[in-house]
Design a protein around this motif. Structure first.
Motif, short mmCIF file in Angstrom:
data_model
loop_
_atom_site.label_atom_id
_atom_site.label_comp_id
_atom_site.label_asym_id
_atom_site.label_seq_id
_atom_site.Cartn_x
_atom_site.Cartn_y
_atom_site.Cartn_z
N GLY A 323 74.89 23.64 8.39
CA GLY A 323 76.03 24.19 9.06
C GLY A 323 77.06 24.88 8.15
N ARG A 324 77.31 23.89 7.55
CA ARG A 324 78.60 24.25 6.02
C ARG A 324 78.43 23.69 4.74
N VAL A 325 79.27 24.34 4.25
CA VAL A 325 79.04 24.12 2.15
C VAL A 325 80.54 24.14 1.84
N GLU A 326 80.30 22.98 0.94
CA GLU A 326 81.13 22.75 0.49
C GLU A 326 81.46 22.98 -1.20
N PRO A 351 78.20 31.73 9.53
CA PRO A 351 77.66 32.02 11.07
C PRO A 351 76.80 31.45 11.83
N GLU A 352 75.25 31.08 11.50
CA GLU A 352 74.65 29.99 12.14
C GLU A 352 73.83 29.25 11.01
N PRO A 353 73.28 28.32 11.35
CA PRO A 353 73.09 27.29 10.53
C PRO A 353 71.16 27.93 9.66
N THR A 354 72.08 27.99 8.68
CA THR A 354 70.34 28.63 7.97
C THR A 354 70.17 27.59 6.45
N ALA A 355 68.37 28.53 6.43
CA ALA A 355 68.16 27.40 4.72
C ALA A 355 67.98 28.46 3.66
N GLU A 356 68.42 29.71 3.92
CA GLU A 356 68.49 30.70 3.14
C GLU A 356 69.46 30.85 1.64
N GLY A 357 68.88 30.62 0.41
CA GLY A 357 70.02 30.06 -0.93
C GLY A 357 70.79 31.21 -1.04
N GLU A 358 69.71 32.59 -0.66
CA GLU A 358 70.37 33.84 -0.97
C GLU A 358 71.89 34.20 -0.76
N ALA A 359 71.49 33.70 0.96
CA ALA A 359 72.95 33.94 1.98
C ALA A 359 73.64 33.32 1.40
N GLU A 383 77.60 21.25 -2.14
CA GLU A 383 77.19 20.55 -1.41
C GLU A 383 76.70 21.31 0.23
N LEU A 384 76.25 20.70 0.75
CA LEU A 384 75.41 21.50 2.06
C LEU A 384 75.20 20.60 2.95
N GLY A 385 76.19 20.59 4.36
CA GLY A 385 76.56 20.02 6.08
C GLY A 385 76.04 20.41 6.63
N GLU A 386 76.26 19.59 8.15
CA GLU A 386 75.86 19.41 9.40
C GLU A 386 74.68 20.36 8.75
N VAL A 387 73.73 18.85 8.21
CA VAL A 387 72.57 19.37 7.51
C VAL A 387 71.53 18.75 9.45
N GLY A 388 71.20 19.92 9.95
CA GLY A 388 69.85 19.38 11.18
C GLY A 388 68.40 19.96 11.09
N PRO A 389 67.56 19.34 12.36
CA PRO A 389 66.79 20.30 12.46
C PRO A 389 66.81 21.65 12.36
N ALA A 390 65.50 22.76 12.54
CA ALA A 390 66.38 24.31 12.18
C ALA A 390 65.88 24.71 13.39
N ASP A 452 80.30 25.16 19.14
CA ASP A 452 79.44 24.92 17.87
C ASP A 452 79.93 25.74 16.87
N GLY A 453 80.48 26.71 17.04
CA GLY A 453 81.29 27.82 15.83
C GLY A 453 79.64 28.27 15.30
N PHE A 454 78.56 28.73 16.03
CA PHE A 454 77.86 29.08 14.94
C PHE A 454 77.07 30.87 16.10
N ARG A 455 78.12 30.88 17.44
CA ARG A 455 77.53 31.79 17.56
C ARG A 455 77.21 32.96 17.19
N PRO A 456 76.13 34.23 17.36
CA PRO A 456 76.17 35.41 16.79
C PRO A 456 76.92 36.22 17.14
N LEU A 457 76.38 37.37 16.15
CA LEU A 457 77.28 38.53 16.63
C LEU A 457 76.55 39.77 16.90
N VAL A 458 76.89 40.22 17.92
CA VAL A 458 76.47 41.18 18.41
C VAL A 458 76.73 42.87 18.04
#
Length: 463
Positions: A323-326, A351-359, A383-390, A452-458
């Protein structure tokens, strides 16, 4: 060491009923929980830091109130015994505490340092047992209570008294002062044993299946935090746990509802809240030194692409998302101007938890374009933080473009970095039936509007 040795034969009610009582554990497994209690740990940590600092002899005496200055909008985090005698209580406003104890010294807390200290203590406990728990939030009333699951560890560390001695020795350099220690088969009994330990550092061990008899002589007020139920138990003449345990469960449920059922279970030495081990938030870090240092952004993007892709592969292999990167850059001082910082750190929430390197790469590169390093980069660390199950996203069956909202959120986040967060936003409907049109919606910044700050935009919410 105090050891409660009790033999408790099965009661007549349990012999006559074919169904197991509520909250009772199933199977032959015997759980043993070690509770380590440091009363008033926030104030202890504050005093320990002051005494180990350069001004070790300047820690104030007399009434102490921890939480901030009395003119600030805050609450009491902890108080010394003399301040508590004057009526200061945890959680009350600081202004009220000042009126009760105007002569007290008000101290500012260091919440981050307190949290880091308890996290180090949990890491030390993890070397003894995989089952450890405890809150790291200094504002939590349970701050200062650490739990360890110790059943099955005798072959590795020896009997329980030996294990306790080893654990206390490992925690001595981390947490100030010896703890109060209790061991029992339920969380409530273990906490009660730790609180009742007369000598700090000496464990009170409740023998297996002896929780009910151990709790019997204690005040019935310990069974519930509800002050109304405590008062009613006193009015009914139920002053000890043994008197409450002798009552039928149905009577307590009829009087007190769901809390009555929990009171009955605690009084009879039954577990009501399963032990949940503490899980430290996982972080993934990868760094790479650059020789020679890189000055331009495009070659730096190539290295960033490599690091982000490697960490993303690890996320995918674990079925996780971040959910976060530094991004941390170490700059080369050889050709830097005088006064130029030798490091640059970029902290970015997704904007939302991700596992996509390009994003991840595109979002960080947008930040670098807006805030380029002022010198050549000698090292890059990600460093990737706030790592959790996808978690998956349920899409509509007959709407082929349903997944565009998530992609739109990432694009808007990049636009906000390029043109300013005050120029890009979205609209959220608050009250569609409001009389005034301007009261039907509100404007939100990118990434806001949820806890959680990850609400998707419509798409319909973009301005």
């Amino acid at each position: 060491m105090r050891r409660a040795v009790v033999e408790t034969p099965a009661s007549s009610a349990s012999r006559s009923s074919p169904m197991p009582p509520p909250f009772s554990s199933q199977g032959p497994t015997i759980v043993r929980l070690l509770h380590l209690l440091w009363p008033h740990l926030p104030l202890r940590l504050t005093r320990a830091r002051a005494q180990s600092g350069p001004d070790s002899g300047s820690f104030p005496t007399g009434p102490l109130v921890l939480g901030g200055q009395p003119w600030t909008d805050g609450t009491v985090l902890d108080a010394s015994p003399t301040a508590r005698e004057l009526g200061v209580r945890r959680g009350m406003p600081l202004g009220s505490a000042h009126r009760l104890a105007p002569e007290a010294t008000f101290l500012d807390p260091d919440l981050a340092a307190d949290t880091a200290t308890v996290e180090r203590a949990l890491e030390a406990l993890a070397a003894f047992s995989p089952g450890v728990a405890g809150t790291v939030d200094p504002a939590d009333p349970a701050f200062g209570l650490l739990e360890v699951q110790v059943d099955g560890l005798d072959r590795l560390w020896g009997p329980e008294p030996v294990l306790v001695e080893r654990i206390v020795g490992a925690l001595a350099p981390i947490l100030p002062g010896p703890p109060r220690i209790g061991i029992a088969g339920t969380r409530f009994a273990a906490t009660t044993a730790a609180g009742a330990a007369a000598v700090a550092g000496q464990p009170w061990i409740v023998e297996p299946s002896g929780e009910a008899a151990f709790l019997a002589p204690f005040p019935a007020a310990l069974l519930t935090p509800d002050p109304e139920i405590r008062a009613r138990l006193t009015r009914f003449g139920l002053r000890q746990v043994a008197a409450v345990a002798a009552l039928p469960r149905s009577s307590l449920v009829a009087r007190f509802g769901a809390e009555g059922e929990r009171v009955h279970a605690r009084a009879n030495g039954q577990e009501i809240v399963a032990f949940q081990p503490h899980r430290t938030p996982e972080r993934l870090v990868l760094g790479l030194g650059l020789e020679p240092p890189i000055e331009d952004l495009e070659p730096l993007r190539f290295v960033l692409h490599r690091l982000a892709g490697t960490l993303a592969d690890q996320l995918l292999a674990r079925g996780a998302a971040a959910g976060r990167v530094e991004l941390r850059l170490a700059l080369d001082p050889a050709f830097a101007r005088h006064g130029t910082p030798l490091s640059l750190a970029i902290d970015q929430r997704f904007p939302e938890p991700t596992a996509e390197g390009e994003a991840i790469e595109r979002l960080l590169f947008a930040r670098l374009e807006r805030e380029p390093p002022q010198s050549a980069v000698a090292r890059l660390e990600l460093e990737l933080g706030e790592v959790g199950p996808a978690t998956g996203q349920q899409l509509a069956l007959f709407v082929p473009q349903a997944a565009r909202a998530a992609r739109l959120g990432w694009q808007l986040a990049r636009l906000a970095l390029a043109f300013g967060e005050d120029r890009i936003g979205r609209v959220e409907l608050t009250d569609p039936e409001a009389v005034l049109p301007e009261a039907r919606w509100r404007r939100l910044a990118i990434g806001s509007g949820s806890e959680d700050g990850f609400r998707p935009l419509v798409p319909g919410g973009v301005r």
